[in-house]
Each structure stands twice: as structure tokens, then as C-alpha cells.
Design a protein around this motif. Structure first.
Motif, PDB file in Angstrom:
ATOM      1  N   GLY A 162       0.665  -1.246  -0.002  1.00 20.82           N
ATOM      2  CA  GLY A 162       0.152   0.069  -0.064  1.00 20.82           C
ATOM      3  C   GLY A 162       0.797   1.060  -0.158  1.00 20.82           C
ATOM      4  N   VAL A 163       1.932   1.164  -0.895  1.00 19.31           N
ATOM      5  CA  VAL A 163       3.012   2.516  -0.908  1.00 19.31           C
ATOM      6  C   VAL A 163       3.000   3.181  -2.186  1.00 19.31           C
ATOM      7  N   ALA A 164       2.650   4.277  -2.218  1.00 22.83           N
ATOM      8  CA  ALA A 164       2.563   5.353  -3.271  1.00 22.83           C
ATOM      9  C   ALA A 164       3.770   4.945  -4.234  1.00 22.83           C
ATOM     10  N   ASN A 165       3.495   4.809  -5.439  1.00 25.32           N
ATOM     11  CA  ASN A 165       4.659   4.722  -6.340  1.00 25.32           C
ATOM     12  C   ASN A 165       4.103   5.215  -7.893  1.00 25.32           C
ATOM     13  N   ALA A 166       4.917   5.394  -8.836  1.00 24.99           N
ATOM     14  CA  ALA A 166       4.594   6.122 -10.087  1.00 24.99           C
ATOM     15  C   ALA A 166       3.617   4.829 -10.902  1.00 24.99           C
ATOM     16  N   PRO A 167       2.710   5.453 -11.462  1.00 21.44           N
ATOM     17  CA  PRO A 167       1.705   4.714 -12.251  1.00 21.44           C
ATOM     18  C   PRO A 167       2.574   4.021 -13.365  1.00 21.44           C
ATOM     19  N   PHE A 223       8.974  15.717 -10.494  1.00 24.19           N
ATOM     20  CA  PHE A 223       9.460  15.855  -9.020  1.00 24.19           C
ATOM     21  C   PHE A 223      10.009  17.233  -8.648  1.00 24.19           C
ATOM     22  N   ASP A 224      10.002  17.764  -7.461  1.00 30.58           N
ATOM     23  CA  ASP A 224      10.526  18.816  -6.776  1.00 30.58           C
ATOM     24  C   ASP A 224      12.048  18.414  -6.650  1.00 30.58           C
ATOM     25  N   ARG A 225      12.066  17.234  -5.895  1.00 28.80           N
ATOM     26  CA  ARG A 225      13.570  16.674  -5.566  1.00 28.80           C
ATOM     27  C   ARG A 225      13.483  15.344  -5.383  1.00 28.80           C
ATOM     28  N   GLU A 226      14.471  14.740  -5.149  1.00 28.66           N
ATOM     29  CA  GLU A 226      14.654  13.183  -4.793  1.00 28.66           C
ATOM     30  C   GLU A 226      15.111  13.265  -3.432  1.00 28.66           C
ATOM     31  N   VAL A 227      14.609  12.342  -2.819  1.00 32.60           N
ATOM     32  CA  VAL A 227      15.106  11.967  -1.220  1.00 32.60           C
ATOM     33  C   VAL A 227      15.200  10.582  -1.250  1.00 32.60           C
ATOM     34  N   SER A 228      16.006  10.087  -0.186  1.00 34.64           N
ATOM     35  CA  SER A 228      15.991   8.772   0.096  1.00 34.64           C
ATOM     36  C   SER A 228      16.038   8.567   1.638  1.00 34.64           C
ATOM     37  N   LEU A 229      15.357   7.374   1.984  1.00 39.67           N
ATOM     38  CA  LEU A 229      15.253   7.127   3.459  1.00 39.67           C
ATOM     39  C   LEU A 229      16.234   5.756   3.653  1.00 39.67           C
ATOM     40  N   ILE A 230      17.097   5.782   4.526  1.00 37.65           N
ATOM     41  CA  ILE A 230      17.987   4.706   4.901  1.00 37.65           C
ATOM     42  C   ILE A 230      17.586   4.149   6.357  1.00 37.65           C
ATOM     43  N   GLY A 231      17.153   2.985   6.458  1.00 34.71           N
ATOM     44  CA  GLY A 231      16.817   2.699   7.792  1.00 34.71           C
ATOM     45  C   GLY A 231      17.155   1.199   8.090  1.00 34.71           C
ATOM     46  N   ALA A 232      16.815   0.695   9.213  1.00 34.60           N
ATOM     47  CA  ALA A 232      17.173  -0.650   9.637  1.00 34.60           C
ATOM     48  C   ALA A 232      16.168  -1.494  10.370  1.00 34.60           C
ATOM     49  N   ARG A 233      15.830  -2.413   9.995  1.00 30.87           N
ATOM     50  CA  ARG A 233      15.009  -3.277  10.993  1.00 30.87           C
ATOM     51  C   ARG A 233      15.688  -4.651  11.455  1.00 30.87           C
ATOM     52  N   GLN A 239       9.474  13.322   6.923  1.00 39.83           N
ATOM     53  CA  GLN A 239      10.126  12.472   7.676  1.00 39.83           C
ATOM     54  C   GLN A 239       9.068  11.277   8.034  1.00 39.83           C
ATOM     55  N   ALA A 240       8.041  11.833   8.860  1.00 38.05           N
ATOM     56  CA  ALA A 240       7.101  10.926   9.214  1.00 38.05           C
ATOM     57  C   ALA A 240       6.456  10.202   8.011  1.00 38.05           C
ATOM     58  N   GLN A 241       6.129  10.976   6.857  1.00 44.25           N
ATOM     59  CA  GLN A 241       5.619  10.240   5.590  1.00 44.25           C
ATOM     60  C   GLN A 241       6.477   9.270   5.298  1.00 44.25           C
ATOM     61  N   ALA A 242       7.865   9.259   5.266  1.00 46.64           N
ATOM     62  CA  ALA A 242       8.824   8.275   4.801  1.00 46.64           C
ATOM     63  C   ALA A 242       8.802   7.195   5.702  1.00 46.64           C
ATOM     64  N   ASP A 254      10.014  13.462  -4.338  1.00 44.92           N
ATOM     65  CA  ASP A 254       9.088  14.632  -3.455  1.00 44.92           C
ATOM     66  C   ASP A 254       8.207  15.546  -4.467  1.00 44.92           C
ATOM     67  N   VAL A 255       6.944  15.451  -4.732  1.00 47.64           N
ATOM     68  CA  VAL A 255       6.258  15.850  -5.528  1.00 47.64           C
ATOM     69  C   VAL A 255       5.341  16.852  -4.500  1.00 47.64           C
ATOM     70  N   ASN A 256       5.865  18.046  -4.357  1.00 52.65           N
ATOM     71  CA  ASN A 256       4.952  19.150  -3.656  1.00 52.65           C
ATOM     72  C   ASN A 256       4.376  18.570  -2.008  1.00 52.65           C
ATOM     73  N   GLY A 257       5.726  17.944  -1.374  1.00 48.31           N
ATOM     74  CA  GLY A 257       5.417  17.549  -0.176  1.00 48.31           C
ATOM     75  C   GLY A 257       4.745  16.074   0.094  1.00 48.31           C
ATOM     76  N   GLN A 258       4.357  15.529  -1.184  1.00 49.69           N
ATOM     77  CA  GLN A 258       3.804  14.053  -1.119  1.00 49.69           C
ATOM     78  C   GLN A 258       5.093  13.248  -1.790  1.00 49.69           C
ATOM     79  N   LEU A 259       5.176  12.087  -1.018  1.00 51.30           N
ATOM     80  CA  LEU A 259       6.139  11.189  -1.534  1.00 51.30           C
ATOM     81  C   LEU A 259       5.651  10.117  -2.512  1.00 51.30           C
ATOM     82  N   LEU A 260       6.595   9.843  -3.397  1.00 47.57           N
ATOM     83  CA  LEU A 260       6.071   8.615  -4.035  1.00 47.57           C
ATOM     84  C   LEU A 260       7.508   7.768  -4.192  1.00 47.57           C
ATOM     85  N   VAL A 261       7.579   6.338  -4.011  1.00 51.00           N
ATOM     86  CA  VAL A 261       8.441   5.538  -4.166  1.00 51.00           C
ATOM     87  C   VAL A 261       8.970   5.453  -5.513  1.00 51.00           C
TER      88      VAL A 261
END
Ligand code: ATP
Ligand code: MG
Ligand code: MG
Length: 371
Positions: free
Chosen positions: A104-109, A180-190, A224-227, A250-257
Motif C-alpha cells: 500500500g505504498v504510493a509509487n509511479a503509475p 518531482f521537486d526533488r529526490e530524497v531517500s530514506l535509509i533505515g534498519a530493521r 520524515q514521518a511520511q517516509a 518529492d512532489v509538492n510534499g507528497q512522497l512517491l517511491v
């Protein structure tokens, strides 16, 4: 603990460096030669994959384009992390799109294209402009086409058909072009216990399809919370263990993977100097079942990729927060040879430090610093 990494490039090398203080020994499996080598010296260490599978405690990967036969052998050993499902999805954009949709994660059509008729169907469904990406084997923007207007369809199709025939790659993922306005990435660990720790979002600049600059600093809390929410959905859906990277538009504050990388990632190299625990250590902690280390930002930090250069003016090391990380690789045009991490106390001071660094460097080799 002994950890076998599938792949023997710079990511295995930096895992090895980060593992040493924890007494974690890293072995690298060179998938191309079938040799198990030392990640720093590339000297052969063990007889082959079979020996390595029994000798090591944990198996993980530094890249996703690994033959499925090898992944299946590793899976059967019961030692593989983060899960072969994640690695396979990272290496096949069709599986990746399924994974994103199911979580259920937003991505490009998108639309999967295997024939000319399917390309027409894709255009009808998602419109132009679009980006077409080879389902298998793509990295650094390779195996991609841009289709801007109807007049280009025939030529682009010919190109893709030739590519598919030559590479036995039977599918292309057609994706809407995202303004997109910019590209961002989130790195995390589980961790093995399901604990999740993410780093601050990193803003990324690409030059000719290759990452050239990443900047990490305290950013927008809502973004950050969205990501983080998307990261958690994906990592939990995979029962993932280890470091996972997600690239976003990042499209106008909305993140798409855009895409995921089931491993430590180039846009997380800044963590070596800018975070309490670097991504390489956190990956090793996760896969060996240790508690995760803090992902807190110490100070604003930038990472500059060194592409196709094997020497830099040593004067840059006189800059107080400049750290060079060479990968010990043979020089080739455009190749990732190393990176520079640079820190500062404030975002404004970081921009100043980047300018200062740029003044020592060849503008042709570092276009992102001279833009
Ligand atoms: P990587 O080395 O990051 O794995 P890759 O070859 O897998 O690269 P992508 O990340 O999919 O390629 O695309 C490379 C770049 O092309 C992106 O960072 C982005 O700048 C641009 N791009 C990709 N897809 C789109 C899209 N749908 N719309 C607009 N730009 C895109
Ligand atoms: Mg990719
Ligand atoms: Mg990418």
C-alpha cells in the motif's frame, strides 16, 4: 561472528571496516568469479561458496542482481538475511512494483511492456511523457528510455526491442514521468526483533543518471514521518532484517517511491561521519541479531561521489571535516571510485564548506558541486 556478503565491491568493503570493532569478520563472495575473498584485499579466503556457507554464521548481500540459483542455495542454509524475497524484488522491477502495491505504498503509475501492443496499452493507460525501465539488471540509470511524445514511439520501441533481444530481458516497466521537486531517500534498519530505526531523509542529486551528491540535515518533520511510515509498511511486509533504502520523488510534499534497494546504499554513505552509527554497522548489527545503534544525526553532512577519478588534490584533507573514502578500485570512466564526506555545524555552513571543497576540484569531474 562471521558474515558472508554476496558481492565483493565497495559496500562489502565498508561493511568489513565497520564490522571490525565489533569483532564481526566479513567475507565477500565475488559472484562473477565464484571466489570468496577478503573485502579489503580481494585475496582468496575460502574455497568456494559451499565452504563459506558452513564456515560463516550469517549471509547477506551488497547488491540485488544475483542469480536466483545462488540466492536459493543461500536461503536453504537458513542463514540468509534480509530475505531472498527482498533481494529478488530489488533486482526485478516487476516484483518490486508488486511489493510496493501490496504494501500500500504510493509509487509511479506503471504498466508492464513485453510487446509493441503493450507499449500502446501503456501509453493509453499512463500517457506521455513516460520513463521505460528494463525489468532486470538496471542500475545507475542504465537500461532506461525516455518517451516524450508520440512521434518517438517507433524509434524507442525499436531500441527497446533490440535491447530485449540482446539481453534476454523480456520485460520493460513503463512508468509515468514524475515532475518531482526533488529526490530524497530514506535509509533505515530493521532488527531481528522487528525494531526499526531510520536516519533523517537525505536529499539526492543525480548527474547523468548517477548519484553525485547527497545532503543530510534535520528536515521537514511531516515529510520524515511520511517516509518512515512507508518504510515501516515495506520492511514489516517483508519481515525484513538489515538496512533497507528507499528512493522517493518529492512532489509538492507528497512522497512517491521510485525504487527500493534491499541493502546499504550510496545515499547512506554520509552516515559514516554524520550519524551516531553508520549504515554499515547497523546492517551488521541487524543481521547478526545485535541491538540497532542510534541513527541520530550528529551534524549536517554531505556526501560527494568520486566518479572516474583515482586522485584528488591532497589539500582537500586540510579542510577540517573532510573525509575521503577510496574503494581501491581500478580507474574507469564514470566508475564509482570513492566518496567524500563533509560535515558542518549548520546547513548554511555546510553549503559554504561544499563551495570551499569545490574550489579544489575539477568542475568537469564534479558537476554537482559547480552547478
Ligand atoms: P540506481 O543506481 O539508483 O539503482 P536505477 O538505474 O535503478 O538507479 P532509477 O533510480 O529508477 O534507476 O532512475 C534513475 C533516475 O532517473 C532517478 O533517480 C530519477 O532522477 C530519474 N527517474 C527515474 N524514474 C523516473 C520517473 N518515473 N519520473 C521522472 N524521473 C525518473
Ligand atoms: Mg536501482
Ligand atoms: Mg535509483
Amino acid at each position: 561472528m562471521k558474515v558472508l556478503v554476496l558481492g565483493s565491491g565497495q559496500l562489502a568493503r565498508m561493511m568489513s571496516l565497520a564490522g571490525a570493532p565489533l569483532n564481526i569478520e566479513v567475507f565477500a563472495y565475488d559472484v562473477a568469479t565464484g571466489k570468496v575473498v577478503h573485502p579489503l584485499t580481494q585475496q582468496v579466503m575460502l574455497k568456494g561458496l559451499d565452504t563459506a556457507l558452513t564456515y560463516t554464521d550469517v549471509i547477506t548481500a551488497e547488491f540485488e542482481h544475483i542469480p536466483h540459483e545462488i540466492l536459493d542455495i543461500c536461503e536453504r542454509s537458513g542463514k540468509f538475511q534480509p530475505t531472498t524475497t527482498a533481494i529478488k524484488a530489488g533486482g526485478d522491477r516487476r516484483l518490486e512494483k508488486n511489493l510496493l502495491d501490496n504494501a500500500g505504498v504510493a509509487n509511479a503509475p506503471y504498466h508492464i511492456v513485453t510487446s509493441r501492443a503493450e507499449l500502446d496499452a501503456a501509453i493509453a493507460k499512463i500517457g506521455l511523457p513516460m520513463v521505460l525501465k528494463s525489468a532486470l539488471g538496471g542500475y545507475d540509470g542504465k537500461g532506461q528510455w525516455r518517451l516524450k511524445e508520440a512521434g518517438q514511439v517507433e524509434a524507442v520501441w525499436q531500441d527497446m526491442a533490440d535491447f530485449m533481444a540482446q539481453t534476454e530481458n523480456q520485460a520493460i516497466v513503463a512508468e509515468a514521468f514524475i515532475p518531482f521537486d526533488r529526490e530524497v531517500s530514506l535509509i533505515g534498519a530493521r532488527g531481528r526483533d522487528g525494531q526499526i530505526a531510520v536516519y533523517p531523509l537525505t536529499e539526492n542529486t543525480h548527474t547523468n543518471g548517477v548519484l553525485s551528491l547527497s545532503v543530510a540535515q534535520e528536515g521537514d518533520h511531516a515529510l520524515q514521518a511520511q517516509a518512515e511510515k512507508m518504510f515501516t509498511a515495506l520492511a514489516n511486509s517483508l519481515n525484513y532484517v538489515g538496512v533497507l533504502a528507499i528512493e522517493f520523488f518529492d512532489v509538492n510534499g507528497q512522497l512517491l517511491v521510485n525504487e527500493i534497494a534491499p541493502r546499504v546504499h550510496n545515499s547512506g554513505h554520509w552516515t559514516q561521519q554524520g550519524a551516531e552509527t553508520c549504515q554499515f554497522e547497523n546492517h551488521l548489527r541487524a543481521v547478526t541479531g545485535l541491538p540497532l545503534g542510534s541513527t541520530a544525526l550528529i551534524r549536517p553532512t554531505a556526501m560527494v561521489n568520486i566518479l572516474g577519478e583515482d586522485r584528488l588534490p591532497t589539500a582537500i584533507l586540510a579542510e577540517p571535516t573532510c573525509h575521503i573514502h577510496w574503494y581501491g578500485k581500478e580507474k574507469r570512466a564514470g566508475r564509482k571510485m570513492g566518496h567524500i564526506n563533509l560535515c558542518a555545524d549548520t546547513p548554511a555552513a555546510l553549503q559554504e564548506a561544499l563551495k570551499q571543497l569545490a574550489s579544489h576540484l575539477d568542475p568537469d569531474a564534479f558537476p554537482a558541486l559547480h552547478g
